[in-house]
Design an enzyme around this catalytic site. Structure first.
Site, short mmCIF file in Angstrom:
data_model
loop_
_atom_site.label_atom_id
_atom_site.label_comp_id
_atom_site.label_asym_id
_atom_site.label_seq_id
_atom_site.Cartn_x
_atom_site.Cartn_y
_atom_site.Cartn_z
NE ARG A 209 -4.07 -1.92 0.36
CZ ARG A 209 -4.06 -3.18 -0.04
NH1 ARG A 209 -2.98 -3.67 -0.64
NH2 ARG A 209 -5.12 -3.96 0.13
CB SER B 62 -8.48 -1.41 4.48
OG SER B 62 -8.87 -2.68 4.07
CD GLU C 273 -5.65 1.03 2.21
OE1 GLU C 273 -5.50 -0.11 2.68
OE2 GLU C 273 -6.45 1.29 1.31
P1 FAD Z 1 -8.58 9.00 -4.94
O1 FAD Z 1 -9.23 8.66 -3.66
O2 FAD Z 1 -9.27 9.97 -5.82
O3 FAD Z 1 -7.10 9.51 -4.66
C1 FAD Z 1 -6.25 8.80 -3.80
C2 FAD Z 1 -4.89 9.52 -3.73
O4 FAD Z 1 -4.25 9.45 -5.00
C3 FAD Z 1 -5.01 11.01 -3.43
O5 FAD Z 1 -3.89 11.41 -2.69
C4 FAD Z 1 -5.00 11.67 -4.80
O6 FAD Z 1 -4.54 13.00 -4.78
C5 FAD Z 1 -4.04 10.75 -5.54
N1 FAD Z 1 -4.33 10.64 -6.98
C6 FAD Z 1 -5.44 10.15 -7.56
N2 FAD Z 1 -5.30 10.15 -8.90
C7 FAD Z 1 -4.10 10.67 -9.17
C8 FAD Z 1 -3.38 10.96 -10.36
N3 FAD Z 1 -3.88 10.70 -11.57
N4 FAD Z 1 -2.15 11.51 -10.26
C9 FAD Z 1 -1.62 11.78 -9.05
N5 FAD Z 1 -2.23 11.55 -7.88
C10 FAD Z 1 -3.46 10.99 -7.93
N6 FAD Z 1 -7.60 -0.44 -2.16
C11 FAD Z 1 -6.81 -1.53 -2.32
O7 FAD Z 1 -5.60 -1.40 -2.50
N7 FAD Z 1 -7.33 -2.79 -2.27
C12 FAD Z 1 -8.65 -3.02 -2.08
O8 FAD Z 1 -9.08 -4.17 -2.03
C13 FAD Z 1 -9.51 -1.89 -1.90
N8 FAD Z 1 -10.83 -2.06 -1.67
C14 FAD Z 1 -11.63 -0.98 -1.49
C15 FAD Z 1 -13.00 -1.20 -1.27
C16 FAD Z 1 -13.86 -0.12 -1.10
C17 FAD Z 1 -15.34 -0.38 -0.85
C18 FAD Z 1 -13.36 1.21 -1.19
C19 FAD Z 1 -14.29 2.38 -1.05
C20 FAD Z 1 -12.01 1.43 -1.39
C21 FAD Z 1 -11.12 0.33 -1.55
N9 FAD Z 1 -9.75 0.51 -1.76
C22 FAD Z 1 -8.93 -0.59 -1.96
C23 FAD Z 1 -9.15 1.86 -1.78
C24 FAD Z 1 -9.27 2.59 -3.16
O9 FAD Z 1 -10.25 2.00 -3.95
C25 FAD Z 1 -7.95 2.58 -3.91
O10 FAD Z 1 -6.94 3.19 -3.15
C26 FAD Z 1 -8.05 3.33 -5.26
O11 FAD Z 1 -6.90 3.12 -6.01
C27 FAD Z 1 -8.29 4.82 -5.09
O12 FAD Z 1 -8.57 5.35 -6.37
P2 FAD Z 1 -9.27 6.74 -6.54
O13 FAD Z 1 -9.22 7.08 -8.00
O14 FAD Z 1 -10.61 6.75 -5.92
O15 FAD Z 1 -8.26 7.67 -5.75
N1 EPU Z 2 -10.76 -10.33 10.37
C1 EPU Z 2 -11.35 -10.35 11.63
N2 EPU Z 2 -12.29 -9.39 11.90
C2 EPU Z 2 -12.67 -8.45 10.99
C3 EPU Z 2 -12.05 -8.42 9.73
C4 EPU Z 2 -11.08 -9.38 9.44
O1 EPU Z 2 -11.05 -11.18 12.46
O2 EPU Z 2 -13.55 -7.65 11.31
C5 EPU Z 2 -9.79 -11.39 10.05
C6 EPU Z 2 -10.38 -12.35 9.01
O3 EPU Z 2 -11.11 -13.36 9.63
C7 EPU Z 2 -9.16 -12.88 8.32
C8 EPU Z 2 -8.18 -11.71 8.38
O4 EPU Z 2 -8.68 -10.82 9.39
O5 EPU Z 2 -8.60 -13.96 9.03
C9 EPU Z 2 -8.03 -10.97 7.06
O6 EPU Z 2 -9.30 -10.48 6.63
P1 EPU Z 2 -9.65 -10.24 5.07
O7 EPU Z 2 -9.30 -11.42 4.26
O8 EPU Z 2 -11.04 -9.70 5.01
O9 EPU Z 2 -8.64 -9.14 4.61
P2 EPU Z 2 -8.11 -7.81 5.31
O10 EPU Z 2 -6.73 -8.03 5.80
O11 EPU Z 2 -9.10 -7.30 6.28
C10 EPU Z 2 -7.00 -6.95 3.13
C11 EPU Z 2 -6.87 -5.64 2.42
C12 EPU Z 2 -8.09 -5.37 1.56
C13 EPU Z 2 -8.20 -6.49 0.53
C14 EPU Z 2 -8.33 -7.83 1.27
C15 EPU Z 2 -8.31 -9.01 0.32
C16 EPU Z 2 -5.42 -4.19 3.70
C17 EPU Z 2 -5.33 -3.03 4.62
N3 EPU Z 2 -6.66 -4.56 3.35
O12 EPU Z 2 -8.08 -6.83 4.04
O13 EPU Z 2 -7.90 -4.14 0.88
O14 EPU Z 2 -9.31 -6.29 -0.31
O15 EPU Z 2 -7.21 -8.00 2.17
O16 EPU Z 2 -7.04 -9.19 -0.19
O17 EPU Z 2 -4.39 -4.74 3.30
C18 EPU Z 2 -8.21 -1.79 1.02
O18 EPU Z 2 -6.99 -1.69 0.97
O19 EPU Z 2 -8.99 -0.79 1.07
C19 EPU Z 2 -8.82 -3.12 1.03
C20 EPU Z 2 -10.13 -3.33 1.14
#
Ligand code: FAD
Ligand code: EPU
Length: 335
Positions: free
Chosen positions: A161, A235, A331
């Protein structure tokens, strides 16, 4: 067109209402330069889908939303295809397009909200894959020197991240396009337990990339709140990486804590588990709180203020530190 005093509520998935002095969208480098010419010395915030941001106050400056489109195959070599994608493309739409075309490597990253341009910012990751695994290079615009630069994978300094754009080069560059290296010969990554369980449930033995994507979409839809219904940014915290000793100390007191070895001495702990054990899962304070299915996700149920969500995150950090001796890092980008 540059707008004045724009409410950013619909431009961030937390659904927080703050004011931006100026707001503009750009869909080409020309348009970007025209906007920057008018900013004088105002601060700039580049916005994609606003899915990794918590606004805690009004933004005194220019919010510029990237809408540069494009999907261009630039090379085919051996079993790889190189695709250059506009930073303003929606990430999940790009993933779906790759799957339709049979381009593998990105399927585990299905349904992550946001834009292509933000994907390298924090090296997005899910279900055993990170963007760095398919990243070739990106093109970015230096806000001060007004020059374009190509960044190779090494130059992006990707981590968990993390990238150079969150550190040394924070707020210095605007990403215009990203080129990914995808596979024509499919190597399926179904190592993640939840994916295996989902495939098994559906009797799938030899999964295609579409099967993996479908499984990921199902798991995510079940666990994570849909930002269209409940405000959130995924997250809120990173999973902490700790020394072996801290893990052993926690294991002595509690039942098994989910952990993943990073090296011989370092382990990644599940922050969701720590927060849940600290009693925060599902907690609701007025109109915001901690999600009931995923303790790592902070939520805005209606018109919460960003500053209150930030305070909640501080309370969680303090509590987890006190109970487990582990310091959680956010994050989400706080503004
Ligand atoms: P923004 O929120 O618009 O921007 C994020 C940052 O990047 C800001 O600092 C912004 O200034 C900068 N930025 C954006 N675009 C540019 C650009 N073109 N040039 C320079 N800087 C820029 N993340 C994960 O890694 N894994 C996940 O599984 C995951 N699951 C998610 C689930 C949900 C429900 C939500 C709401 C979010 C999740 N995220 C996850 C976080 C998010 O989706 C990612 O970080 C995504 O890449 C953000 O994209 P954005 O375009 O919305 O960025
Ligand atoms: N867990 C709990 N309680 C909770 C949530 C999770 O005990 O409330 C335990 C689960 O049971 C499991 C472990 O934590 O054993 C991991 O949980 P999960 O697989 O849901 O993944 P996570 O670590 O919570 C990470 C990423 C997610 C990504 C998923 C799948 C980070 C900070 N988050 O979540 O990314 O989608 O793995 O790979 O690394 C994001 O970055 O925004 C994001 C959603």
């Amino acid at each position: 067109m540059i707008l004045k005093n724009v409410d950013l509520k619909k431009y961030n998935t937390f659904g927080v209402s703050v004011n931006s002095d100026r707001f503009a969208t750009f869909s080409s480098l020309d348009e970007l330069e025209q906007i920057l010419a008018k900013r004088n010395k105002s601060k700039i915030l580049v916005l994609g889908g606003g899915s990794n941001i918590l606004f805690t106050k009004d933004f005194k400056g220019f919010v510029i939303k990237n809408e540069i489109k494009g999907f261009e195959i630039t090379n085919r070599k051996n079993n790889n295809v190189y695709v250059k994608v506009g930073a303003g493309e929606i990430w999940h739409e790009f993933v779906m397009k790759c799957i339709d075309l049979g381009f593998a490597g990105v399927e585990n990253l299905s349904l992550i909200p946001g834009s292509v341009g933000a994907s390298p910012m924090q090296n997005i990751g899910a279900y055993g894959v990170e963007v760095k695994d398919l990243f070739l290079e990106l093109e970015a615009y230096n806000i001060e020197s007004r020059k374009l630069k190509i960044f190779s994978k090494e130059e992006c300094e990707f981590g968990y991240r993390d990238s150079i754009f969150k550190n040394k080069l924070k707020d210095k560059y605007i990403i215009l396009s990203v080129t990914y290296k995808l596979d024509l010969k499919h190597k399926i990554n179904s190592s993640y337990g939840a994916i295996q369980d989902e495939l098994k449930k559906n009797g799938i033995i030899n999964p295609t990339i579409k099967d993996i994507s479908d499984a990921v979409i199902k798991i995510r839809s079940h666990k994570l709140p849909n930002p269209k219904k409940i405000g959130n940014a995924g997250s809120f915290f990173k999973n902490p990486i700790v020394d072996k000793k801290i893990l052993y100390d926690i294991e002595k007191k509690y039942n098994k804590i989910p952990n993943y070895p990073i090296s011989e001495k370092k382990f990644k702990l599940a922050a969701g588990w720590l927060i849940e054990q600290a009693g925060w899962k599902g907690k609701k304070i007025e109109n915001y709180g901690v999600h009931k299915n995923q303790a790592l996700v902070l939520v805005n149920y209606s018109d919460a203020k960003g500053i209150d969500i930030l305070k909640l995150s501080n309370q969680i950090i303090n509590d987890v530190k006190e109970k487990f001796g582990v310091i959680l890092e956010r994050e989400v980008n706080i503004l």
